[in-house]
Design a protein around this motif. Structure first.
Motif, PDB file in Angstrom:
ATOM      1  N   UNK A   1       1.109   5.434  -8.103  1.00 34.29           N
ATOM      2  CA  UNK A   1       1.207   6.592  -7.700  1.00 34.29           C
ATOM      3  C   UNK A   1       1.167   7.359  -6.890  1.00 34.29           C
ATOM      4  N   UNK A   2       2.892   6.839  -6.171  1.00 37.04           N
ATOM      5  CA  UNK A   2       3.296   8.454  -4.820  1.00 37.04           C
ATOM      6  C   UNK A   2       2.982   9.071  -5.611  1.00 37.04           C
TER       7      UNK A   2
ATOM      8  N   UNK B   1       0.673  -1.369  -0.298  1.00 38.58           N
ATOM      9  CA  UNK B   1      -0.006   0.289   0.264  1.00 38.58           C
ATOM     10  C   UNK B   1       0.819   1.026   0.145  1.00 38.58           C
ATOM     11  N   UNK B   2       0.540   1.855  -0.894  1.00 39.50           N
ATOM     12  CA  UNK B   2       1.596   3.615  -1.326  1.00 39.50           C
ATOM     13  C   UNK B   2      -0.349   4.177  -1.130  1.00 39.50           C
ATOM     14  N   UNK B   3      -0.131   4.487   0.022  1.00 37.25           N
ATOM     15  CA  UNK B   3      -0.993   6.277   0.491  1.00 37.25           C
ATOM     16  C   UNK B   3      -1.184   7.556  -0.124  1.00 37.25           C
ATOM     17  N   UNK B   4      -1.880   8.501   0.099  1.00 40.17           N
ATOM     18  CA  UNK B   4      -2.193   9.631  -0.620  1.00 40.17           C
ATOM     19  C   UNK B   4      -0.750  10.431   0.084  1.00 40.17           C
ATOM     20  N   UNK B   5      -0.205  11.152   0.232  1.00 43.60           N
ATOM     21  CA  UNK B   5       0.739  12.141   0.489  1.00 43.60           C
ATOM     22  C   UNK B   5       2.058  11.307   0.735  1.00 43.60           C
TER      23      UNK B   5
ATOM     24  N   UNK C   1       4.008   9.122 -18.991  1.00 44.81           N
ATOM     25  CA  UNK C   1       3.878   8.769 -18.333  1.00 44.81           C
ATOM     26  C   UNK C   1       3.632   9.432 -17.066  1.00 44.81           C
ATOM     27  N   UNK C   2       5.458   9.998 -17.314  1.00 49.92           N
ATOM     28  CA  UNK C   2       6.042  10.345 -15.698  1.00 49.92           C
ATOM     29  C   UNK C   2       6.169  11.835 -16.193  1.00 49.92           C
ATOM     30  N   UNK C   3       6.613  12.616 -14.863  1.00 51.06           N
ATOM     31  CA  UNK C   3       7.086  14.721 -14.841  1.00 51.06           C
ATOM     32  C   UNK C   3       8.520  14.165 -14.691  1.00 51.06           C
TER      33      UNK C   3
ATOM     34  N   UNK D   1       4.904   9.983 -11.075  1.00 47.36           N
ATOM     35  CA  UNK D   1       4.067   9.261 -11.848  1.00 47.36           C
ATOM     36  C   UNK D   1       2.848   9.988 -12.576  1.00 47.36           C
ATOM     37  N   UNK D   2       2.391  10.515 -13.588  1.00 48.34           N
ATOM     38  CA  UNK D   2       1.402  11.355 -13.742  1.00 48.34           C
ATOM     39  C   UNK D   2      -0.298  10.300 -13.866  1.00 48.34           C
TER      40      UNK D   2
END
Length: 307
Positions: free
Chosen positions: A231-232, A200-204, A280-282, A306-307
């Motif tokens: 999407x971290x 799990x990678x949560x928000x923020x 796909x990414x910045x 990630x975008x």
């Protein structure tokens, strides 16, 4: 004697002096970063030494035997911590005093033999104060003994800190340290080559690696796909990058030979650039820090989202 001061560190990081925080300035001032340039005779001797090491080096990155070696190595750190809770248990044995380092494409002789270790403290502080500080959750993949993760946890006691490694002894070490000091920190098993899709990678969240992807011999595609899926908000890597050397520079060319003989990861920067071009990414930053050990540079900064 020459020295690496605030101005020089800002050049290594590719930032303005004003972007270096007071906390990082304090670390710069705390340690001795003076050094002297080598004479021609000393330089020739060092080059011969490096050539000999390249010729006789037998280590092969990414081979199955490396799992047993890492298990045993982190197991020694685990035993040391369990016996006396020593802070030295956090420091990997491959970070050792050295009479010669790489700086700005040449060999130099530091006044303090722990120059490399102390320089890494500055790098870590810079990342903490300029990147990690903005996020609630910090994930280090390939955290090993906790050399970076424990100081990050101490710097940010109110954040959720997560470590991971592919061998159980490293995971046990981090969890034992967390329990002993009552840190908001936990570790779990994770394999870069076969990522756990349930992680799990949560928000923020910010993800970071420090000299970990180098160990998987360019098999990083699955991990990058994992990060794209999870999407971290930010991804930060401090890793060796063979593409950043100047092959016309003799000292750099020796590092290229060593890097490729060992089998350290290659192609990550071109992969990130291709992902950036495809939307796909910045890609926010790629910066060679122009610093390393006798044999090669393990410090290229890559920052992307990630975008």
């Amino acid at each position: 004697m020459l020295t690496v001061g605030l101005k020089e560190f800002s050049e290594h990081f590719g930032c303005e002096e004003s972007e270096i925080s007071n906390k990082t300035k304090d670390i710069i001032q705390k340690y001795d970063f003076s050094y002297k340039e080598c004479s021609q005779e000393e330089r020739d001797e060092i080059i011969n030494q490096v050539l000999d090491k390249i010729k006789n080096d037998k280590q092969e990155i990414g081979s199955p035997i490396r799992t047993d070696i890492w298990t045993k190595g982190w197991g020694e750190n685990l035993t040391a911590f369990n016996e006396n809770h020593s802070e030295e248990a956090f420091t990997p044995k491959f970070i050792r005093p050295s009479e010669v380092i790489r700086l700005n494409g040449d060999f130099v002789k530091p006044n303090d033999l722990n120059f490399e270790r102390n320089f890494s403290y500055v790098i870590r502080s810079y990342l903490c104060e300029n990147y990690l500080i903005s996020y609630k959750n910090i994930h280090e993949f390939g955290s090993g003994s906790g050399f970076h993760l424990i100081p990050i946890t101490r710097r940010f006691p109110d954040k959720n800190i997560f470590g991971s490694d592919f061998v159980q002894t490293a995971v046990d070490l981090i969890n034992n340290i967390a329990k002993h000091y009552d840190y908001n920190l936990s570790a779990s098993l994770f394999n870069f080559i076969q990522p756990n899709s349930n992680y799990k990678i949560p928000e923020s969240s910010v993800v970071c690696t420090f000299g970990a992807i180098e160990q998987i011999a360019s098999k990083f595609d699955n991990f990058l796909d994992f990060l794209l899926e999870k999407k971290p908000e930010l991804c930060i890597h401090i890793e060796p990058a063979v593409e950043m050397y100047d092959d016309k520079n003799l000292v750099d060319s020796l590092a290229i030979k060593f890097h490729r003989k060992r089998g350290y990861s290659e192609g990550m920067i071109p992969k990130l650039e291709a992902m950036d071009n495809s939307g796909k990414i910045k890609l926010l930053k790629i910066k060679r820090l122009n610093f390393g050990s006798l044999m090669f540079e393990g410090f290229t900064l890559m920052v992307w989202k990630p975008l």
